[in-house]
Design an enzyme around this catalytic site. Structure first.
Site, PDB file in Angstrom:
ATOM      1  N   ASN A  71      37.219  39.370  36.154  1.00 15.35           N
ATOM      2  CA  ASN A  71      37.532  37.943  36.181  1.00 15.35           C
ATOM      3  C   ASN A  71      38.651  37.709  35.171  1.00 15.35           C
ATOM      4  OD1 ASN A  71      37.667  35.200  36.037  1.00 15.35           O
ATOM      5  ND2 ASN A  71      35.591  34.897  35.228  1.00 15.35           N
TER       6      ASN A  71
ATOM      7  N   LYS B 263      40.238  35.058  34.612  1.00 21.62           N
ATOM      8  CA  LYS B 263      40.265  33.689  34.084  1.00 21.62           C
ATOM      9  C   LYS B 263      41.705  33.143  34.140  1.00 21.62           C
ATOM     10  CE  LYS B 263      36.073  34.742  31.625  1.00 21.62           C
ATOM     11  NZ  LYS B 263      35.179  34.503  30.511  1.00 21.62           N
TER      12      LYS B 263
ATOM     13  N   HIS C  26      30.523  29.657  37.760  1.00 18.61           N
ATOM     14  CA  HIS C  26      30.797  30.353  36.500  1.00 18.61           C
ATOM     15  C   HIS C  26      30.491  29.405  35.337  1.00 18.61           C
ATOM     16  CE1 HIS C  26      32.926  32.240  33.191  1.00 18.61           C
ATOM     17  NE2 HIS C  26      32.778  33.369  33.865  1.00 18.61           N
TER      18      HIS C  26
ATOM     19  N   GLU D 256      31.983  28.684  32.735  1.00 18.76           N
ATOM     20  CA  GLU D 256      33.094  27.826  32.295  1.00 18.76           C
ATOM     21  C   GLU D 256      33.293  26.651  33.249  1.00 18.76           C
ATOM     22  OE1 GLU D 256      35.784  31.125  31.794  1.00 18.76           O
ATOM     23  OE2 GLU D 256      34.428  31.818  30.220  1.00 18.76           O
TER      24      GLU D 256
ATOM     25  N   GLU E 190      25.171  35.944  33.846  1.00 16.38           N
ATOM     26  CA  GLU E 190      26.052  35.888  32.683  1.00 16.38           C
ATOM     27  C   GLU E 190      25.473  34.908  31.664  1.00 16.38           C
ATOM     28  OE1 GLU E 190      30.350  37.135  33.672  1.00 16.38           O
ATOM     29  OE2 GLU E 190      30.159  35.049  34.229  1.00 16.38           O
TER      30      GLU E 190
ATOM     31  N   GLY F 235      32.559  36.164  26.125  1.00 15.31           N
ATOM     32  CA  GLY F 235      33.695  36.058  25.218  1.00 15.31           C
ATOM     33  C   GLY F 235      33.322  36.052  23.749  1.00 15.31           C
TER      34      GLY F 235
ATOM     35  N   SER G  65      30.720  39.957  27.606  1.00 12.30           N
ATOM     36  CA  SER G  65      31.159  40.913  26.588  1.00 12.30           C
ATOM     37  C   SER G  65      30.935  42.377  26.979  1.00 12.30           C
ATOM     38  CB  SER G  65      30.492  40.603  25.242  1.00 12.30           C
ATOM     39  OG  SER G  65      30.953  39.350  24.747  1.00 12.30           O
TER      40      SER G  65
HETATM   41  P1  13P Z   1      33.894  38.383  28.785  1.00 11.84           P
HETATM   42  O1  13P Z   1      33.779  39.750  29.429  1.00 11.84           O
HETATM   43  O2  13P Z   1      35.256  38.110  28.233  1.00 11.84           O
HETATM   44  O3  13P Z   1      32.774  38.121  27.850  1.00 11.84           O
HETATM   45  O4  13P Z   1      33.742  37.315  29.998  1.00 11.84           O
HETATM   46  C1  13P Z   1      32.665  37.438  30.851  1.00 11.84           C
HETATM   47  C2  13P Z   1      32.865  36.536  32.003  1.00 11.84           C
HETATM   48  O5  13P Z   1      32.804  35.326  31.867  1.00 11.84           O
HETATM   49  C3  13P Z   1      33.169  37.125  33.306  1.00 11.84           C
HETATM   50  O6  13P Z   1      33.068  36.185  34.325  1.00 11.84           O
END
Ligand code: 13P
Length: 250
Positions: free
Chosen positions: A10, A12, A97, A99, A169, A175, A212
């Protein structure tokens, strides 16, 4: 027999069309398809076409959107429908997701409508679920994750459930450099699978872990048989790092 593992990137809000194309070309030149491995790339919407074109017709690789809107077309400034992302080369999309839920205020009901639109359009939904730190500390992890699952998937046909991918997740792991322990993740995956069976899934639904994931922890995570793959943000942004990561755990 080893299970088929899914590695999903992903990106982002990173990698415009130029960077995405360069990434996909480099990745394609260095990573050979493997029978027991499935790869997904979720670039920003503007980079879906460049990524799909540059990856070409690899049977192990799919490109997806990070988000879709549930209407087919119309006056929805800034949104992309399922037919639009499909035309750009997307075979699926992330839905729900964290976010989207926590920064953009998407509700369980929004998430359900998006799953409906994706299934109707023949695309694969990758439904993301996960609890916040406060919810975990209050002992509500199971309840939150099951609520998110049921809201998005209740009433689907068995065939639709079998086409849906799930990513667990935990919000506090995204993150932050702090991943769930493999056994904590496995416990939630087990509950997710049980709930999917109750909802009518016939097959063994693939459940990915995200939060992560990196080259240092992926082997321990994938050592848990409950984890069918990973959804990766930060550690998927560099083509060589991502190539290394998808080479681990198979
Ligand atoms: P990170 O791997 O940066 O923690 O992000 C995970 C994520 O949100 C994947 O969709």
């Amino acid at each position: 027999m080893s299970r088929r593992l899914i590695y999903a990137a992903n990106w982002k809000m990173h990698h415009g069309p130029v960077a995405a194309r360069a990434f996909a070309e480099r990745f394609g030149a260095t990573v050979e398809p493997r029978e027991e491995r499935e790869l997904w790339f979720f670039p920003p919407a503007v980079s879906i076409a460049a990524t799909a074109e540059a990856l070409g017709a690899r049977s192990d690789t799919s490109v997806g959107a990070q988000n879709v809107y549930w209407e087919q077309k119309g006056a929805f400034t800034g949104e992309s429908s399922v037919p639009l992302v499909a035309e750009a080369g997307a075979l699926g999309a992330l839905v729900g997701h964290s976010e989207r839920r926590h920064i953009f205020g998407e509700t369980d009901a929004d998430t359900a409508r998006k799953v409906t639109a994706l299934l109707a359009g023949g695309l694969v939904p990758m439904l993301c679920v996960g609890e916040t730190l406060a919810e975990r500390e209050a002992g509500d992890t199971e309840q939150v994750v099951m609520r998110q699952l049921r809201a998005a998937l209740d009433g689907r046909t068995p065939a639709e459930l079998d086409r849906t991918l799930i990513a667990y997740e935990p919000v506090w792991a995204i993150g932050t450099g702090r991943n769930a322990t493999p056994s904590d993740a496995a416990m939630v995956h087990r509950s997710i699978r049980a709930e999917l069976a109750r909802l009518g899934a016939r097959g063994r639904a693939p459940v990915l872990y995200g939060g992560s994931v990196n080259a240092r922890n992926i082997l321990a995570l994938l050592a848990e048989a409950e984890l069918d793959g990973v959804l990766v943000g930060g550690a998927s942004l560099d083509p060589d790092g991502w190539a290394e990561l998808v080479g681990l755990g198979g």
